[in-house]
Design an enzyme around this catalytic site. Structure first.
Site: not given
Length: 469
Positions: A172, A362, A364
């Site tokens: 990430c 984000d 993820h």
């Protein structure tokens, strides 16, 4: 919650589940606070969208914000705003106030956000977890397994010794770093201006080609892992921290990119003008657009409130076609699942703000690998779309992890002088410091007397191995 959902294959039911478990934030259309995206302000009431430098060339963004909100409150006969030195906390997404409840009696299109903001946000390049790419071999070093995140160690202990064909669970921070670098290059090549998705498609495809999930791409996950292993002591599958990410961005960019240069402060908040100028404007050369990376820590467990104002104001810095400076930053944050347990969690890429809330991309979300096409025009609309999202996510500044990598782009010497002025006039405590030279390396006694007391070094050795991506 969002992190847990990202790792669960919900198929066609994902959107339905998100509505109840992970709803998108909604805008308070009654108060209509300005919402910022990398220096551009948007609102619903029909007033001209502003940039932080419009009509106020000598006013720092944080002061401009207070002046603007005060004038608007007077013009609309609304109750006065709280003092500028008080935390500016807008109503939550679901408000119990009478005025806000009236605003949500009828369905609000796109959550009530200004369409210009949604379009700007969606145009930002979004790098995420990918799968099914060319495998990255595991390290044969016996210490490599102990350096992995908990989930990756468990897989190894259960007998999974296969190469990494996905970075889900560990990549990430690399993906957030890719997002920062990709948007920096996009600004230089395409212009901050009004570039939006669907425009200059061929140029965007050439940019995305450099970030493809393929060893041939200069900014691929493979390239980050390769440099991390050779220069940063990071094993394949190991979580990167801000320092390692900055070093990879600097090395890869300086080796492959002609449109920008990179200056990194290392593990502290101090920017030295002499060192910066050696990179941005060497003797006899014109000024080169330069990305400045600052690894810093603004607190112990959470961001110290004295930094809030400066951190939020950073995303309101002015930019345009000719003035291209903007702030962006990556930080480990706390997701809904881990606030209660207090465990540091994930990396996110922050690009916007409204009041005391910050908007982020984000990483993820696992998608199929972005392929490498020799001819960039071969990228399909689906492949391009996988690098963008209109899905808004935000977090209150008090919930952010204090360890972060801050990046800002300086396009010319005017930008540099303006940055130095704004840093001096920021409200609260500045998140970066600019001095003429490195007193330690230069043997000079000049410098900020308080520097030693203020500096909190940020070392990957202290922060990386305890985190899961």
């Amino acid at each position: 919650m969002e992190r847990a959902m990202a790792n669960v294959d919900l198929g066609p039911y994902r959107r339905i589940v998100q509505i109840f478990w992970d709803p998108e934030p909604t805008n308070d259309v009654v108060h209509d606070q300005p919402v910022w995206c990398l220096g551009r302000s948007y609102r619903l009431n029909g007033k001209k969208n502003i940039k932080a430098d419009d009509h106020h060339p000598q006013t720092p963004p944080s002061v401009l914000k207070a002046e603007t909100e005060t004038q608007e409150a007077h013009d609309t006969a609304q109750p006065p705003n709280p003092p500028t030195n008080a935390p500016d906390t807008p109503p939550d997404s679901i408000s119990s106030s009478f005025s806000s409840s009236l605003a949500y009696d009828d369905p609000v299109v796109d959550g009530g956000w200004p369409s210009g903001f949604i379009s700007d946000f969606e145009s930002k390049i979004w790098m995420t977890y990918r799968s099914e790419f060319e495998p990255i071999p595991r390290s044969t070093n016996p210490q490599a397994t102990s350096a992995l995140s908990l989930s990756m160690r468990l897989k190894s202990q259960l007998g999974d010794q296969s190469p990494f064909s996905s970075d889900s669970g560990w990549g990430c921070m690399i993906r957030s770093g890719q997002s920062m670098l990709a948007n920096t290059i996009a600004m230089v090549r395409l212009g901050r201006g009004d570039w939006r998705r669907g425009e200059s498609v061929e140029e965007e495809c050439r940019l995305l080609k450099d970030f493809a999930d393929d060893p041939r791409a200069p900014y691929s996950i493979h390239s980050f892992v390769r440099h991390g292993a050779s220069a940063c002591g990071k094993y394949p599958g190991e979580w990167f921290g801000p320092s390692a990410t900055a070093r990879c961005i600097q090395a890869l960019t300086n080796s492959h990119e002609s449109s920008i240069r990179v200056y990194s402060t290392g593990d502290g908040p101090d920017v030295y003008e002499d060192e910066f100028m050696q990179i941005a404007k060497p003797p006899g050369e014109d000024f080169h657009p330069t990305l400045v990376l600052v690894g810093t820590r603004l607190g112990i467990d959470k961001i110290t409130p004295v930094y809030w104002e400066a951190l939020i104001a950073a995303l309101q810095m002015p930019q345009s076609e000719s003035q291209g400076k903007y702030y962006q930053y990556i930080t480990r944050t706390f997701s809904a699942l881990t606030i209660r347990s207090g465990r540091p969690s994930s990396s996110h890429y922050f690009i916007g703000a409204q009041g005391s809330f910050l908007f982020y991309l984000d990483p993820h979300h696992t998608r199929v690998a972005l392929p490498y096409h020799e001819d960039p025009i071969e990228y399909t609309s689906e492949e391009i779309a996988s690098c963008h999202t209109p899905r808004l996510r935000r977090i209150h500044v008090r919930e952010m992890d204090p360890s972060m990598l801050i990046g800002f782009l300086i396009q010319n010497e005017v930008d540099w002088q303006e940055l130095k002025r704004n840093v001096k006039h920021v409200q609260g405590k500045s998140i970066i410091h600019i001095t003429d030279r490195n007193a330690v390396l230069g043997g000079s006694s000049e410098g900020r007397e308080s520097a030693i007391d203020e500096v909190e070094t940020l070392s990957d050795d202290d922060t990386d191995t305890i985190h899961e991506a």
